[in-house]
Scaffold this active site. Structure first.
Site, short mmCIF file in Angstrom:
data_model
loop_
_atom_site.label_atom_id
_atom_site.label_comp_id
_atom_site.label_asym_id
_atom_site.label_seq_id
_atom_site.Cartn_x
_atom_site.Cartn_y
_atom_site.Cartn_z
N ASP A 170 0.52 5.08 1.60
CA ASP A 170 -0.23 5.58 2.75
C ASP A 170 -1.40 6.47 2.36
OD1 ASP A 170 1.21 4.27 4.74
OD2 ASP A 170 2.70 5.86 4.89
N HIS B 159 0.84 -1.20 0.00
CA HIS B 159 0.00 0.00 0.00
C HIS B 159 0.87 1.25 0.00
CE1 HIS B 159 0.87 -0.62 4.27
NE2 HIS B 159 0.65 0.66 4.45
N HIS C 19 4.65 0.26 0.03
CA HIS C 19 5.44 -0.54 0.96
C HIS C 19 4.62 -1.69 1.51
CE1 HIS C 19 3.61 2.69 3.36
NE2 HIS C 19 3.57 1.82 4.37
N ARG D 104 4.88 6.77 13.50
CA ARG D 104 4.86 7.35 12.16
C ARG D 104 4.36 8.79 12.20
NH1 ARG D 104 0.57 5.50 7.76
NH2 ARG D 104 -0.45 7.37 8.59
#
Length: 328
Positions: free
Chosen positions: A115, A113, A263, A280
């Protein structure tokens, strides 16, 4: 890929032929000069994801470093409990997620995916900091969407240049419909239409902007054609040649260009009782534009930026109205 860039303040060591580089010679907790930040940005644009080993950042330090590259967003459209006092921090913590929702995160989030592409303005970049990672397992893999596009034949590139796709949360995840997490997604639906190929706003490169995590369908074609095209594109972006795999240690940081990468979260931890805690931050992104000039459109949901969402108090229709107004 040859390195034609000159770096005077950092050391850049590629980790694969197309994707990824480790940056050495700097301390991210220090007050970095504009020249150093500029070289980090250049390395990021070239290699799509860069890694920093053995850093010493806390939440505030991570936010400060992220802010040198753009506006820092709130944590996540569906996570409204960040660490106290740090609304920009998203914990990547399997035990926290399991306790809160009763789901094993790696059981459903095992798709490649990019983000938050369900938003009309997906993050421009993401920064992930490792705090407590297992000694064995838990690697993350990135792929270069520019290299994937350039690896297509000319007729397929021409076709992809003019296609549009719908992106939404839960498009291909195996989320139980009665779970608390499914309920949370339902309260804040995000759906957007993006070009299948986006033009990078800084480099002008074209990237194959689809991913198995969020891309639901290709528009203006039949369901069968959509499925076949997506299978072809997904296979292209996940070819091992375009990827790099990162072995985490505590204190490591990864910074990726979300406009040019996808990723893959760890695939090897479901059977191991270990903790894995990372944090994150994300940078507010622009609205993708395709080679033919098509600009991404919001279907449902709000823009993803520094303002905390009002999704749990407002209807999806009101959110869409706000999103359109914000983007004009």
């Amino acid at each position: 890929m040859s390195d034609n860039h000159i770096y005077n303040h950092i050391q850049v060591k590629p980790t694969s032929g197309f994707t990824g580089a480790e940056i050495e010679g700097i301390d991210l907790s220090a007050q970095l000069s504009d020249e150093v930040i500029g070289e980090i940005r250049q390395a990021l644009l070239q290699w799509k994801v860069v890694f920093f080993r053995n850093q010493h950042l806390d939440h505030a330090g991570q936010i400060a470093f992220t802010s040198r590259f753009g506006e820092v967003t709130y944590a996540h459209p569906h996570e409204d409990e960040p660490p106290e006092g740090f609304e920009q921090i998203l914990p990547i913590d399997r035990s926290r997620f399991e306790q809160r929702y009763g789901l094993r995160r790696t059981s459903y989030e095992n798709q490649w995916h990019t983000d938050v592409t369900a938003a009309v303005n997906p993050p421009a970049g993401s920064i992930l900091r490792a705090v407590n990672v297992p000694e064995v397992g838990g690697d993350t893999t990135w792929t270069n969407l520019v290299a994937a596009y350039e690896g297509l034949s000319a007729p397929l590139r021409e076709l992809a240049d003019n296609l549009k796709a719908e992106h939404r949360f839960g498009a291909r995840y195996n989320i139980p419909p009665t779970s608390k997490f499914a309920e949370r997604i339902g309260k804040n639906p995000l759906v957007s239409i993006h070009p299948v190929v986006r033009v990078h706003p800084e480099t002008g490169e074209r990237a194959l902007f689809v991913n198995p995590g969020f891309t639901a369908r290709i528009l203006d074609v039949s369901r069968q054609e959509s499925d076949l095209l997506l299978e072809l594109f997904f296979n292209q972006i996940t070819k091992p040649a375009y990827t790099t795999r990162f072995r985490w240690n505590n204190g490591d940081i990864a910074f990726w260009d979300n406009r040019a990468t996808a990723h893959l979260a760890p695939q090897d931890l479901d059977h191991i009782d270990v903790e894995r805690v990372l944090y994150r931050t994300t940078i507010t992104g622009d609205i993708p534009v395709g080679p033919n000039g098509f600009k991404s459109e919001v279907v449902e949901g709000a823009v993803f930026n520094r303002s905390l969402p009002k999704a749990f108090q407002q209807s999806a229709e009101n959110q869409a109205d706000q999103a359109v107004a914000a983007l004009v």
